[in-house]
Design a protein around this motif. Structure first.
Motif, PDB file in Angstrom:
ATOM      1  N   ASP A 146     -11.740  -3.322  -1.790  1.00 23.26           N
ATOM      2  CA  ASP A 146     -11.169  -4.333  -1.005  1.00 23.26           C
ATOM      3  C   ASP A 146      -9.664  -4.093  -0.668  1.00 23.26           C
ATOM      4  O   ASP A 146      -8.668  -4.253  -0.047  1.00 23.26           O
ATOM      5  N   CYS A 147      -9.203  -4.361  -2.215  1.00 26.24           N
ATOM      6  CA  CYS A 147      -7.604  -4.468  -2.294  1.00 26.24           C
ATOM      7  C   CYS A 147      -7.020  -3.059  -1.918  1.00 26.24           C
ATOM      8  O   CYS A 147      -5.777  -3.091  -1.172  1.00 26.24           O
ATOM      9  N   ALA A 148      -7.637  -1.798  -1.977  1.00 25.72           N
ATOM     10  CA  ALA A 148      -6.946  -0.442  -1.703  1.00 25.72           C
ATOM     11  C   ALA A 148      -7.216  -0.446   0.112  1.00 25.72           C
ATOM     12  O   ALA A 148      -6.129   0.044   0.580  1.00 25.72           O
ATOM     13  N   GLN A 149      -7.901  -1.391   0.430  1.00 24.81           N
ATOM     14  CA  GLN A 149      -7.950  -1.235   2.046  1.00 24.81           C
ATOM     15  C   GLN A 149      -6.972  -2.108   2.560  1.00 24.81           C
ATOM     16  O   GLN A 149      -6.222  -2.083   3.408  1.00 24.81           O
ATOM     17  N   VAL A 150      -6.744  -3.338   1.985  1.00 27.49           N
ATOM     18  CA  VAL A 150      -5.527  -4.351   2.233  1.00 27.49           C
ATOM     19  C   VAL A 150      -4.368  -3.656   1.747  1.00 27.49           C
ATOM     20  O   VAL A 150      -3.384  -4.021   2.921  1.00 27.49           O
ATOM     21  N   ALA A 151      -4.036  -3.346   0.863  1.00 24.57           N
ATOM     22  CA  ALA A 151      -2.733  -2.740   0.375  1.00 24.57           C
ATOM     23  C   ALA A 151      -2.899  -1.340  -0.206  1.00 24.57           C
ATOM     24  O   ALA A 151      -2.804  -1.218  -1.339  1.00 24.57           O
ATOM     25  N   PRO A 152      -2.934  -0.350   0.717  1.00 28.53           N
ATOM     26  CA  PRO A 152      -3.168   1.055   0.092  1.00 28.53           C
ATOM     27  C   PRO A 152      -2.161   1.710  -0.809  1.00 28.53           C
ATOM     28  O   PRO A 152      -2.510   2.450  -1.568  1.00 28.53           O
ATOM     29  N   GLY A 153      -0.970   1.331  -0.341  1.00 34.93           N
ATOM     30  CA  GLY A 153      -0.014   1.780  -1.293  1.00 34.93           C
ATOM     31  C   GLY A 153       0.329   1.059  -2.572  1.00 34.93           C
ATOM     32  O   GLY A 153       1.164   1.589  -3.441  1.00 34.93           O
ATOM     33  N   VAL A 154      -0.822  -0.064  -2.827  1.00 38.11           N
ATOM     34  CA  VAL A 154      -0.567  -0.720  -4.234  1.00 38.11           C
ATOM     35  C   VAL A 154      -1.423  -0.328  -5.068  1.00 38.11           C
ATOM     36  O   VAL A 154      -1.343  -0.173  -6.225  1.00 38.11           O
ATOM     37  N   PHE A 155      -2.612  -0.311  -4.687  1.00 40.18           N
ATOM     38  CA  PHE A 155      -3.964  -0.276  -5.362  1.00 40.18           C
ATOM     39  C   PHE A 155      -4.729   0.984  -5.155  1.00 40.18           C
ATOM     40  O   PHE A 155      -4.684   1.604  -3.989  1.00 40.18           O
ATOM     41  N   THR A 156      -5.093   1.731  -6.179  1.00 31.58           N
ATOM     42  CA  THR A 156      -5.905   3.038  -6.148  1.00 31.58           C
ATOM     43  C   THR A 156      -7.076   2.792  -7.012  1.00 31.58           C
ATOM     44  O   THR A 156      -7.064   2.125  -8.291  1.00 31.58           O
ATOM     45  N   VAL A 157      -8.259   2.912  -6.440  1.00 31.76           N
ATOM     46  CA  VAL A 157      -9.457   2.678  -7.033  1.00 31.76           C
ATOM     47  C   VAL A 157     -10.199   3.962  -7.724  1.00 31.76           C
ATOM     48  O   VAL A 157     -10.432   5.098  -6.896  1.00 31.76           O
TER      49      VAL A 157
END
Lengths: 345, 68
Positions: free
Chosen positions: B17-28
């Motif tokens: 979910d984090c990568a969807q909300v903030a794709p520039g910040v989190f990579t899964v």
């Protein structure tokens, strides 16, 4: 290069594949998905899908398997095991390491052949179409899924009756003795509760309960639990199990177990244990629980009626917390338990 | 205030979910990793979206944890 076959196309299998690739396995990986689609997220089935929404349920972008060299065979259930090979309707698939992540199937009631279960996207879409104003939906089983079905039905103007043999089924999510708040949300929303009652017979379109009550319904949904889907794997030796087929029936456990079997295959040490986590969306509230509140000798409540935290302690130490509409506090609640567990260790 | 996101590796379940909300910040990958930065409100939104509560937000000036 060891060839890994992952039997099962759900969350646990997907996490196993991801973790294998992320941690350096560069051998072949094949996933056998019984359903005709790529791995998808099931929690929204009893939430957003029943609410009539159409979210993208894919666990990863549509190209993930191709991009990561994972062969995904959809509509291809594992049907048996021979030494070093998994049998499927499309032929045998050889393996060096086998991950069994075939999930679980809903338990059905023999007396209710026309009743529906909620397990797959097709189930959820079909049921969503039934949740219309004036429709009468009987839900047998007041676990998480049954509660969410009743909640979704009420939100869409259908009339839901929730039936369970347990007199206090809401305690399972909220914590021992703490289910009354959630029970009241169901009653406020117009859900009829038939708790501590057993189903004894059917009579036309009515269910007959052990106190003689008749529940007339246009649609009956049975949500009394699931049974591990393992019959096909009776001859498997030395395989790795993950997800609902292990008997655990929660998203978080499946995600952890999927990653854990990948680490085992790679010879890596397990990640540290973390307290179990469950969540549910009902009647507009997000309810999250971390830890296991069984055996608590004290409960503290903090907050308002619509947003609060229950902290469960035993001998003065926190063992679990239930959060209602406080998603920002889950990290803190979980860490309070982990800190306590580390100190106790 | 400027926030610094960190991933609690024991808690992260790679939900994404984090990568969807903030794709520039989190990579899964097997878990989420911090690979970029974003305005504070985006970081707070990502932290609140995490079902596992695995995103920790720190105040860049004091190093102290901040509620999302």
């Amino acid at each position: 290069m060891r060839r890994v076959v992952i039997a099962g196309g759900g969350l646990a299998g997907q996490r196993a594949a991801e973790t294998l690739r992320a941690l350096g396995h560069d051998g072949p990986i094949t996933m056998l998905a019984a359903e005709p689609r790529a791995p998808y997220d099931r929690p929204p089935l009893s939430k957003a899908i029943l609410a009539g929404e159409t979210p993208d349920l894919g666990l990863r972008p549509a190209t993930w398997h191709a991009d990561n060299g994972v062969e995904l065979l959809t509509g291809t259930p594992a049907t048996g095991v021979a030494p070093g090979r998994v049998r499927t309707p499309a032929g045998d698939v050889p393996y060096d390491e086998l991950v069994i992540a075939t999930g679980a199937s809903p338990i059905r009631l023999p007396g209710l052949p026309a009743a529906q279960a909620l397990r797959t996207l097709e189930d959820a879409r079909e049921l969503a179409g039934q949740l219309r104003p004036g429709r009468r939906i009987a839900v047998v089983g007041a676990g998480l899924i049954g509660q969410e079905i009743a909640s979704a039905a009420a939100a869409r103007g259908a009339h839901a009756t929730l039936i369970d043999v347990a007199p206090r089924p809401f305690d399972a999510l909220m914590g021992p003795g703490q289910g009354d708040w959630l029970r009241a949300r169901h009653e406020d929303a117009g859900v009829t509760l038939r708790l501590g009652r057993r189903l004894t017979a059917t009579d036309g379109d009515a269910l007959v309960l052990d106190d003689g009550t008749r529940v007339t319904a246009d649609r009956v949904v049975v949500a009394i639990g699931v049974r591990p889907e393992l019959a096909w794997a009776a001859d498997a030796r030395g395989a790795h199990l993950a997800g609902d087929c292990t008997g655990s029936a929660h998203w978080e456990a499946a995600a952890r177990q999927g990653a854990a079997v990948a680490r085992t295959i790679l010879g890596l040490p397990p990640r540290p244990e973390a307290p179990p986590l469950v969540w549910s969306d009902q009647h507009g509230a997000r309810i999250q629980r971390v830890g296991d509140p069984a055996g608590a000798d004290r409960v503290e409540r903090d907050g308002e009626d619509t947003a609060f935290t229950l902290t469960f302690t035993r001998a003065g130490q926190p063992i679990a917390a239930t959060l209602v509409n406080r998603p920002g506090d889950i990290a803190k609640a979980r860490r309070a338990l982990q800190t306590q567990a580390k100190e106790a260790a | 205030m400027t926030l610094i996101p960190e991933i609690d590796e024991d808690a992260c379940l790679a939900h994404g979910d984090c990568a969807q909300v903030a794709p520039g910040v989190f990579t899964v990958t097997d878990i989420a990793h911090v690979t970029g930065t974003a305005p504070d409100d985006v970081l707070r939104k990502a932290a609140r979206a995490c079902p596992a509560g695995a995103i920790v937000l720190l105040d860049a000036d004091t190093g102290e944890e901040v509620d999302p």
